[in-house]
Design an enzyme around this catalytic site. Structure first.
Site, short mmCIF file in Angstrom:
data_model
loop_
_atom_site.label_atom_id
_atom_site.label_comp_id
_atom_site.label_asym_id
_atom_site.label_seq_id
_atom_site.Cartn_x
_atom_site.Cartn_y
_atom_site.Cartn_z
N CYS A 172 9.56 -0.35 -7.02
CA CYS A 172 9.53 1.13 -7.01
C CYS A 172 10.91 1.72 -7.28
O CYS A 172 11.94 1.05 -7.18
CB CYS A 172 8.93 1.66 -5.71
SG CYS A 172 10.11 1.99 -4.39
N HIS A 206 8.54 5.12 -1.33
CA HIS A 206 8.43 3.65 -1.22
C HIS A 206 7.17 3.23 -0.48
O HIS A 206 6.46 2.33 -0.91
CB HIS A 206 9.66 3.04 -0.54
CG HIS A 206 9.40 1.64 -0.08
ND1 HIS A 206 9.45 0.57 -0.95
CD2 HIS A 206 9.00 1.15 1.13
CE1 HIS A 206 9.10 -0.52 -0.28
NE2 HIS A 206 8.82 -0.20 0.97
N ASP A 223 -8.07 5.44 4.36
CA ASP A 223 -7.15 6.57 4.38
C ASP A 223 -6.40 6.55 5.69
O ASP A 223 -6.93 6.10 6.71
CB ASP A 223 -7.91 7.90 4.28
CG ASP A 223 -8.41 8.35 5.64
OD1 ASP A 223 -9.43 7.81 6.09
OD2 ASP A 223 -7.75 9.19 6.28
N CYS A 255 10.00 -5.21 -4.35
CA CYS A 255 9.29 -3.97 -4.68
C CYS A 255 9.87 -3.36 -5.95
O CYS A 255 11.07 -3.17 -6.06
CB CYS A 255 9.41 -2.98 -3.52
SG CYS A 255 8.64 -1.39 -3.86
N ASP A 285 -12.34 15.78 4.13
CA ASP A 285 -13.10 15.42 5.34
C ASP A 285 -13.94 16.63 5.77
O ASP A 285 -13.86 17.68 5.17
CB ASP A 285 -12.15 14.94 6.45
CG ASP A 285 -11.19 16.03 6.90
OD1 ASP A 285 -11.28 17.17 6.39
OD2 ASP A 285 -10.33 15.75 7.76
N CYS A 311 13.46 1.24 -4.38
CA CYS A 311 14.01 -0.12 -4.21
C CYS A 311 14.88 -0.54 -5.39
O CYS A 311 15.78 -1.36 -5.24
CB CYS A 311 12.88 -1.11 -3.97
SG CYS A 311 12.07 -0.82 -2.38
#
Ligand SMILES: [Zn+2]
Ligand SMILES: [Zn+2]
Lengths: 417, 396
Positions: A305, A333, A265, A303, A91, A308
């Site tokens: 991931c 997660h 973002d 999920c 930024d 999980c």
């Protein structure tokens, strides 16, 4: 211009694209996690790749404070410094100053602020911001804009918008690496459609590699929010990426994508993780709650991931807000969730089932059918029929009226409007 | 659990290499138990843990008292025990009630009913029945009995009481254990008293235990005392069962323990290094190797470690240890770690814990190699010499 933006699929305003940046070829829509100081809190670069992160955001203001852009440049740029092989975005530093430092003052020259190190007055000009960002070396750099509170109207907002346009020329002139870094302009103008329109036209004239919609997610009402996004995306060129700054709630991302935005973002997924909140298709899951202590299910059974697949809510309950591992696992997660959302948006647009995806998403978030008015309004503009997620079970009155029963006494009409 | 000593060497023929077989994993000893908070290393998640050298990194120390508040033991049991709850089905989990960070023995509050611990939630009294309830729900591979650990400075009378209680609780634990001691490590206490240590070790050896956990060290005892305490206790233990010592973690202490015949070490040394911003750098292969040059050039640091917070690392683009194959050294520079520490980013601790653990596991492998090639005395001597040489260089 150091990027290529190819739209691969569309549904009305929504688009799925391939964004080729110097360090990575991304798929949009995409969410960019915020790695303020050259790291995403609690995750390694390998884990970020594993999760599917494509672009990480760095904060110029913080990086300039420590370790300093000169040092980053001397050591070969931020990619090398943090060993992140995919894309980066920085930024301008202006927003951080205005939001973090009380004593920031904006003049035509730039943003004047008190140094947090020694209290001396300092000046961040558009030239200086670009100079610093050139040294940091991200794939996408942001123009310095005149940031005012979104909810402000009148002459100050008008001044900020015109100043943003004047500053973009100074940014373009100062940009030393246009072949390696892409300068994005930022549309300002608050919630005033006239100002937004002037700003969009002004920026489009400059033919920049990409455009951001700034000044949102700052306390404006949701109906203004989506209207500004819809207005800007309609005015911005089809063949350039559109980035809605500071947006990170899954619902907002789905709505903005339907309206034709591509990039987002926000610190939300990682920050909320540190406070013990997990993102789930239904909304959020607060792992701190006592009921979690005996809950033997994963955060989200759908999920895939690492967290999980391996951990129960009960175990995470005893970690969150107390142990570093709690925020590590929850950040993992939550970012997995955001990356999966990005992929789902991309694939559903590409495969021509975007409306079904949006409806499925809304059904999960609003099982009672109480989809907020602003979302319904936005979906009309996006050309997505979500009536089936809203109407049927909106309230018992609707259901019973269909059945032909008079229930006006037990369910006053005002409650269900 | 099966254990076999494979090689004995050293001046007193006490340093030993062995193999610990648990389930389908076999771990060579001397070995390090990685310290954990609520069952996982403080900063290294399961996917990162997998990058550390196997099978050595499979051995973890778990503190049942970390789970006294939540989750309820019934929940742990329903989930399928510790292995399932921690997502570490193939790891070897050794449980012992206390640690040096989150669950310190509070001997002044320990009474005849149970042992007291200082925890983040306050002081907690754990009775043998409570402890065994936790153990039966957690199903660790091995577990140490509940002990009354006392610091070195308590009276002779209190020390005697600690031995009596520890033995009584051992019997109570075994009586409550469904496997009647098959996976039990009997705790040996006795403070700084040689006599009590011998008595305790001898008594514990008579019980149906599969190994020994030497506790009550690192609680105010001096280095000289420790050597004789350790030897006195070990001499009373049977040769064929594994011996674990708690709270000895410095490289010198590990070498001293190995020389006395210790097989397993649990310590929070790596955690403490990591929290202090330190990275281990000492040469792993001590015998006949020169140290890395820069270890001499960093005044104010001993030769075993460097503090990455120091400004000298601001622009240092080298790895922590050039030859190190850990994730941290393969991916990041000292300069980046220095930055992460400066801005208080959690990734600093993650990367440091990975490197320090990797480095220390390699140190243990070198110790085993030295024993196997009958060079352990030399190895130990070299380490001490290097340290002295560095101290001398620092004075000049
Ligand atoms: Zn997950
Ligand atoms: Zn390393």
């Amino acid at each position: 211009m150091a990027l290529r933006f190819e739209v691969l699929g569309r549904f009305n305003r929504a688009r799925a694209a391939r964004l080729t940046l110097p360090h990575f070829t991304c798929q949009t829509p995409l969410f960019m996690p915020v790695g303020t100081q050259g790291t995403i809190k609690g995750l390694t670069t390998d884990q970020l790749e594993e999760i599917g992160c494509q672009i990480i955001l760095g904060n110029t203001y913080h990086l300039e404070l420590r370790p300093g852009s000169q040092l980053i440049d001397d050591l070969g740029g931020l990619h090398k410094f943090m060993n992140w092989k995919r894309a980066l975005l920085t930024d301008s530093g202006g927003f951080q100053m205005v939001s973090l430092l009380h004593l920031a003052d904006i003049t035509e020259e730039g943003v004047t602020f008190q140094s947090p190190v020694d209290g001396k007055p300092m000046l961040l000009t558009p030239e200086e911001s670009i100079h610093i960002q050139n040294k940091i070396g991200a794939d996408i750099i942001m123009a310095l804009d005149d940031v005012v509170k979104t909810t402000i109207t009148g002459p100050r907002m008008e001044e900020a918008m015109y100043r943003t346009l004047r500053w973009i020329d100074r940014c373009i002139a100062a940009h030393k690496k246009p072949d390696a870094q892409n300068l994005f302009g930022i549309v300002q103008g608050g919630v005033d459609p006239v100002l937004r329109d002037i700003c969009v036209r002004g920026l489009v004239e400059r033919n920049l590699p990409g455009y951001a919609i700034g000044g949102l997610a700052g306390g404006e009402d949701k109906d203004s929010f989506w209207r500004v996004v819809a207005q800007c995306t309609a005015g911005l060129p089809e063949d350039k990426p559109r980035y809605v700054m500071g947006v990170g709630y899954p619902l907002d991302i789905v709505v903005c994508s339907a309206l034709g935005a591509d990039m987002y973002d926000c610190v939300y997924p990682t920050r909320t993780a540190r406070f013990g909140t997990a993102l789930v298709p239904e909304g959020v899951l607060k792992l701190k709650q006592n009921a979690m202590a005996t809950d033997e299910r994963p955060i989200d059974p759908t999920c895939p991931c690492m967290v999980c697949k391996n951990y129960t809510r009960a175990y995470l309950h005893c970690l969150v807000t107390k142990d570093a591992m709690g925020s590590q696992l929850l950040s993992y997660h939550n970012l997995s969730f955001m990356m999966r959302l990005s992929r789902d948006l991309h694939m559903s647009i590409l495969e021509g089932r975007f409306p079904e995806f949006v409806r499925g998403f809304l059904r999960m978030q609003f099982p009672k059918g109480d989809v907020p008015k602003w979302v319904r309004n936005a979906m009309v503009v996006a050309g997505i029929d979500i009536s089936e997620c809203c109407a049927p079970a909106k309230c018992p009155r609707d259901a019973m009226e269909v059945a032909g029963t008079d229930i006006s006494e037990i369910c006053p009409p005002t409650k269900c409007s | 659990m099966r254990f076999a000593v494979t090689k004995v060497c050293g001046s007193g023929a006490k340093a030993r290499a062995g193999v610990l077989q648990i389930g389908s994993s076999s771990i060579e000893t001397p070995a390090l138990l990685l310290s954990t908070r609520k069952g996982l290393p403080a900063f290294v998640s399961r996917d990162l843990l997998a990058s550390l050298p196997p099978p050595d990194s499979l051995l973890l120390h778990v503190c049942p008292t970390h789970f006294m508040e939540v989750p309820p033991s019934k929940t742990i049991s329903n989930i399928g025990g510790l292995h399932r709850m921690l997502g570490l089905p193939d790891h070897i989990l050794l449980a012992a009630a206390g640690d040096s960070i989150e669950s310190l023995p509070a001997s002044e509050a320990t009474n005849k009913f149970g042992a007291s611990f200082e925890t983040p939630a306050g002081r907690r009294l754990v009775k043998p029945a409570d402890y065994m309830e936790l153990i039966s729900c957690m199903k660790p591979n091995l577990w140490a009995s509940l002990a009354d650990e006392v610091p070195a400075w308590v009276t002779e009378k209190r020390n005697k009481v600690s031995v009596e209680r520890t033995l009584r609780w051992l019997d109570e634990c075994i009586a409550l254990d469904t496997d009647v001691g098959e996976n039990t490590l009997g705790v040996v206490v006795g403070g700084s008293s040689i006599e009590q240590r011998k008595l305790c070790a001898t008594e514990v050896s008579k019980r149906n235990v599969s190994g020994f956990w030497i506790g009550g060290l690192g609680l105010g005892d001096s280095a000289e005392e420790r050597c004789s305490i350790l030897n006195a206790a070990v001499d009373c233990l049977p040769l064929e069962k594994p011996r674990l010592v708690s709270r000895l973690g410095l490289p010198e202490e590990v070498l001293e323990g190995v020389a006395a015949g210790i097989d397993l070490f649990d310590s929070t040394y790596i955690y403490q290094l990591t929290m202090g911003g330190f990275a281990l750098i000492f040469p792993i292969d001590m015998v006949g190797k020169k140290m890395q040059d820069d270890t001499f050039n960093n005044s104010g640091v001993d030769f075993t470690k460097i503090n990455l917070r120091a400004t000298t690392y601001r622009k240092d683009t080298s790895r922590i240890v050039d030859s190190c194959s850990c994730f941290t050294c393969q991916n990041h520079t000292r300069a980046y770690l220095n930055h992460l520490l400066n801005v208080h980013e959690m990734l600093a601790q993650i990367l440091l814990e990975i490197h320090n653990t990797h480095h220390y596991l390699c140190f243990f492998r070198s110790i085993r190699d030295a024993i196997k090639s009958r060079e352990f005395d030399q190895f130990r001597q070299q380490f001490v010499q290097n340290r002295r040489a560095h101290l001398a260089a620092a004075v000049v």
